[in-house]
Design a protein around this motif. Structure first.
Motif, PDB file in Angstrom:
ATOM      1  N   VAL A  17      -2.432  12.201   3.095  1.00  0.00           N
ATOM      2  CA  VAL A  17      -2.540  11.009   2.240  1.00  0.00           C
ATOM      3  C   VAL A  17      -2.658  11.398   0.766  1.00  0.00           C
ATOM      4  CG1 VAL A  17      -3.883   8.919   1.785  1.00  0.00           C
ATOM      5  CG2 VAL A  17      -3.545   9.698   4.144  1.00  0.00           C
ATOM      6  N   VAL A  28     -12.161   7.154   2.711  1.00  0.00           N
ATOM      7  CA  VAL A  28     -11.192   6.623   1.742  1.00  0.00           C
ATOM      8  C   VAL A  28     -11.926   5.980   0.566  1.00  0.00           C
ATOM      9  CG1 VAL A  28      -9.457   4.791   1.396  1.00  0.00           C
ATOM     10  CG2 VAL A  28      -9.249   6.370   3.322  1.00  0.00           C
ATOM     11  N   ILE A  80       0.787   6.514  10.205  1.00  0.00           N
ATOM     12  CA  ILE A  80       0.753   6.257   8.761  1.00  0.00           C
ATOM     13  C   ILE A  80       2.132   5.790   8.318  1.00  0.00           C
ATOM     14  CG2 ILE A  80       0.259   7.196   6.478  1.00  0.00           C
ATOM     15  CD1 ILE A  80      -1.476   9.299   7.755  1.00  0.00           C
ATOM     16  N   GLU A 127      -4.606   2.680  -3.318  1.00  0.00           N
ATOM     17  CA  GLU A 127      -3.406   2.146  -2.657  1.00  0.00           C
ATOM     18  C   GLU A 127      -3.295   2.600  -1.210  1.00  0.00           C
ATOM     19  OE1 GLU A 127       0.200   1.836  -5.458  1.00  0.00           O
ATOM     20  OE2 GLU A 127      -0.894   3.587  -6.175  1.00  0.00           O
ATOM     21  N   THR A 128      -4.435   2.769  -0.573  1.00  0.00           N
ATOM     22  CA  THR A 128      -4.474   3.226   0.813  1.00  0.00           C
ATOM     23  C   THR A 128      -5.331   2.270   1.608  1.00  0.00           C
ATOM     24  OG1 THR A 128      -4.182   5.531   0.199  1.00  0.00           O
ATOM     25  CG2 THR A 128      -5.266   5.111   2.315  1.00  0.00           C
ATOM     26  N   PHE A 150       0.849  -1.182   0.000  1.00  0.00           N
ATOM     27  CA  PHE A 150       0.000   0.000   0.000  1.00  0.00           C
ATOM     28  C   PHE A 150       0.888   1.237   0.000  1.00  0.00           C
ATOM     29  CE2 PHE A 150      -2.405  -3.193   2.589  1.00  0.00           C
ATOM     30  CZ  PHE A 150      -3.386  -3.457   1.659  1.00  0.00           C
ATOM     31  N   LYS A 151       0.412   2.279  -0.672  1.00  0.00           N
ATOM     32  CA  LYS A 151       1.159   3.543  -0.665  1.00  0.00           C
ATOM     33  C   LYS A 151       1.029   4.205   0.717  1.00  0.00           C
ATOM     34  CE  LYS A 151       1.310   7.914  -3.111  1.00  0.00           C
ATOM     35  NZ  LYS A 151       0.187   8.834  -3.211  1.00  0.00           N
ATOM     36  N   SER A 152      -0.182   4.183   1.246  1.00  0.00           N
ATOM     37  CA  SER A 152      -0.419   4.686   2.609  1.00  0.00           C
ATOM     38  C   SER A 152      -1.114   3.605   3.418  1.00  0.00           C
ATOM     39  CB  SER A 152      -1.331   5.920   2.594  1.00  0.00           C
ATOM     40  OG  SER A 152      -0.628   7.066   2.239  1.00  0.00           O
ATOM     41  N   HIS A 153      -0.455   3.179   4.477  1.00  0.00           N
ATOM     42  CA  HIS A 153      -1.052   2.164   5.346  1.00  0.00           C
ATOM     43  C   HIS A 153      -1.274   2.814   6.709  1.00  0.00           C
ATOM     44  CE1 HIS A 153      -1.163  -2.463   6.117  1.00  0.00           C
ATOM     45  NE2 HIS A 153      -2.242  -1.846   6.541  1.00  0.00           N
TER      46      HIS A 153
END
Lengths: 101, 101
Positions: A90, A40, A67, A47-48, A4-7
């Protein structure tokens, strides 16, 4: 190797109301986590992922989120705080300094 | 701004046994998470936190964990897998290729 780009991890740990440090859930973190997940989806932020997490050990500053991979920690107390983190951090790539812990 | 050197999230999501993708908890993730927490304490691995997490969306590969900030994902199926991840990755700084997903 990241997936994921942002987890985003939201502490949803709950302690008894009498606990000295308090807990994120006692401060409303579950509702805020649900709201963040919903936003979201609605904003189609790709990708979050927003996940519940056990105690992140920063109870007195809760509700806490972190994050990754950037490892930025926030205290988010309201839906407006959640909106700001999603919009500026994000989606916008800019740390929301006023909410960092 | 990071707070932990290694922040390990273990999916403990549970679905009904009939669920098509299965779930990490149905594959024993809770016991493995408990074991990992215990070993981190026993080995006195500092600046490392092991947390339960909600569904990490890689169910069919579970039990899944992800270690941040590096964002390395593992499928850990046994206590020996947990030991190897702690020894080689968390303490040794080396990705355990055979367990990555």
């Amino acid at each position: 190797m990241s997936f994921f780009k942002s987890h985003i991890f939201c502490c949803t740990n709950r302690r008894p109301d009498s606990a000295e440090r308090g807990s994120c859930a006692a401060r409303g973190s579950e509702e805020l986590r649900d709201y963040m997940k919903k936003r979201v989806r609605e904003l189609r932020i790709e990708e979050t992922r927003v996940n519940a997490a056990g105690c992140l050990d920063r109870c007195e500053l809760g509700p806490c989120i972190v994050i990754y991979p950037e490892g930025v920690w926030y205290s988010v107390k309201t839906k407006e705080d959640v909106d700001e983190v999603l919009r500026d951090h994000v989606m916008g790539g800019k740390v929301v300094e006023r909410l960092t812990i």
